[in-house]
Design an enzyme around this catalytic site. Sequence first.
Site, PDB file in Angstrom:
ATOM      1  N   ASP A 181      -3.997  57.864  62.311  1.00 39.76           N
ATOM      2  CA  ASP A 181      -4.412  58.287  63.649  1.00 39.76           C
ATOM      3  C   ASP A 181      -4.171  59.770  63.899  1.00 39.76           C
ATOM      4  O   ASP A 181      -3.493  60.443  63.123  1.00 39.76           O
ATOM      5  CB  ASP A 181      -3.689  57.440  64.717  1.00 39.76           C
ATOM      6  CG  ASP A 181      -2.206  57.212  64.404  1.00 39.76           C
ATOM      7  OD1 ASP A 181      -1.646  57.954  63.580  1.00 39.76           O
ATOM      8  OD2 ASP A 181      -1.626  56.289  64.990  1.00 39.76           O
ATOM      9  N   ASN A 219       6.092  48.434  71.633  1.00 48.84           N
ATOM     10  CA  ASN A 219       5.327  47.355  72.274  1.00 48.84           C
ATOM     11  C   ASN A 219       4.509  46.554  71.255  1.00 48.84           C
ATOM     12  O   ASN A 219       3.628  45.803  71.628  1.00 48.84           O
ATOM     13  CB  ASN A 219       4.405  47.934  73.356  1.00 48.84           C
ATOM     14  CG  ASN A 219       3.423  48.953  72.802  1.00 48.84           C
ATOM     15  OD1 ASN A 219       3.368  49.184  71.600  1.00 48.84           O
ATOM     16  ND2 ASN A 219       2.640  49.562  73.674  1.00 48.84           N
ATOM     17  N   HIS A 233       2.615  47.936  68.883  1.00 49.21           N
ATOM     18  CA  HIS A 233       1.379  48.575  68.401  1.00 49.21           C
ATOM     19  C   HIS A 233       1.500  48.972  66.933  1.00 49.21           C
ATOM     20  O   HIS A 233       2.586  49.207  66.421  1.00 49.21           O
ATOM     21  CB  HIS A 233       0.957  49.757  69.287  1.00 49.21           C
ATOM     22  CG  HIS A 233       1.787  50.986  69.191  1.00 49.21           C
ATOM     23  ND1 HIS A 233       2.061  51.795  70.274  1.00 49.21           N
ATOM     24  CD2 HIS A 233       2.402  51.583  68.145  1.00 49.21           C
ATOM     25  CE1 HIS A 233       2.787  52.818  69.891  1.00 49.21           C
ATOM     26  NE2 HIS A 233       3.014  52.717  68.617  1.00 49.21           N
ATOM     27  N   GLU A 250      -3.004  49.347  70.833  1.00 46.32           N
ATOM     28  CA  GLU A 250      -2.053  48.936  71.865  1.00 46.32           C
ATOM     29  C   GLU A 250      -2.247  47.455  72.214  1.00 46.32           C
ATOM     30  O   GLU A 250      -3.277  46.860  71.868  1.00 46.32           O
ATOM     31  CB  GLU A 250      -2.280  49.779  73.124  1.00 46.32           C
ATOM     32  CG  GLU A 250      -2.138  51.288  72.905  1.00 46.32           C
ATOM     33  CD  GLU A 250      -0.692  51.759  72.808  1.00 46.32           C
ATOM     34  OE1 GLU A 250       0.216  50.929  72.605  1.00 46.32           O
ATOM     35  OE2 GLU A 250      -0.463  52.970  72.939  1.00 46.32           O
TER      36      GLU A 250
HETATM   37  C1  F6R Z   1       2.020  56.742  63.742  1.00 45.70           C
HETATM   38  C2  F6R Z   1       1.588  55.531  64.397  1.00 45.70           C
HETATM   39  C3  F6R Z   1       2.456  54.734  65.302  1.00 45.70           C
HETATM   40  C4  F6R Z   1       3.935  54.701  64.900  1.00 45.70           C
HETATM   41  C5  F6R Z   1       4.749  53.881  65.908  1.00 45.70           C
HETATM   42  C6  F6R Z   1       6.228  53.890  65.584  1.00 45.70           C
HETATM   43  O1  F6R Z   1       0.990  57.293  62.931  1.00 45.70           O
HETATM   44  O2  F6R Z   1       0.475  55.177  64.212  1.00 45.70           O
HETATM   45  O3  F6R Z   1       1.947  53.421  65.385  1.00 45.70           O
HETATM   46  O4  F6R Z   1       4.055  54.157  63.628  1.00 45.70           O
HETATM   47  O5  F6R Z   1       4.568  54.397  67.199  1.00 45.70           O
HETATM   48  O6  F6R Z   1       6.705  55.193  65.749  1.00 45.70           O
HETATM   49  P1  F6R Z   1       8.180  55.611  65.351  1.00 45.70           P
HETATM   50  O7  F6R Z   1       8.269  55.528  63.866  1.00 45.70           O
HETATM   51  O8  F6R Z   1       8.337  57.029  65.833  1.00 45.70           O
HETATM   52  O9  F6R Z   1       9.116  54.657  66.034  1.00 45.70           O
END
Ligand code: F6R
Length: 243
Positions: free
Chosen positions: A67, A136, A138, A143
């Site tokens: 992303d 959450n 995701h 989401e």
């Molecule tokens: C990052 C992404 C997100 C993260 C998720 C966890 O490219 O797509 O889905 O993997 O938000 O983030 P952290 O590792 O910062 O807890």
Amino acid sequence: MNIIKAKDYQDMSRKAANIISAQIIMKPDCVLGLATGSTPVGIYRQLIDGYQKGDLDFSKVATVNLDEYRGLKHTDPQSYYYFMRENLFKHVNLREDATFVPDGTNEDAGEACAKHEETIHSLGGIDLQLLGLGNNGHIGFNEPGAAFEKETHCVDLTKSTIEANSRFFTSIDEVPTQAYTMGIRTIMQARKILVVVNGEGKAEIVARAFWGPVTPEVPASILQMHPDVTVVADEAALSKAPM
Ligand code: F6R
């Protein structure tokens, strides 16, 4: 699902990096799907270490990221491209033209997303997709409520994700409100998936995602249906799991 329990963050990073290293060694021209965020930083450090020791060669590897924020340039320190360059790309012998992050600067969301999807297909698909887990549930920026059948698309970020990601910005108002993300369908097409999670703060969502019902309300729960998923999580993240 293969669940691997790690002692702590360092151990999680080492175990996950070993799985990625094995992929690169077994298939030197593999396609790696990569993630940003706090969780994979230790993994990227281990991979850099493997490269510096001469154990890993990235010259034939291609990478595609999950992303990117809509509207941020590659040179913007908050962009995911910049993150990848600082945390991995510039430290190993990956070819610059073999690293693909959705183009956040392309205002035409449909075109930017279709291009990313085309890139993945033209590379022959993703061999190993690395995923972090959002608070959450995701994955990527898919989401709660996201349709399981979507490919790369533009999303509005939820309030909770904007709040969680504001730690990387000087103020919450600077956090972009939209992103381009691989969809669940794109992620599910990867041949192997590696999910990494650490910390007590994720314990509840880990239990719901991997032991609860498969539901769009917890996007990561769909991974239970994938034939080759490995979760590497530390003890704290597994503290509420029924195992
Ligand atoms: C990052 C992404 C997100 C993260 C998720 C966890 O490219 O797509 O889905 O993997 O938000 O983030 P952290 O590792 O910062 O807890």
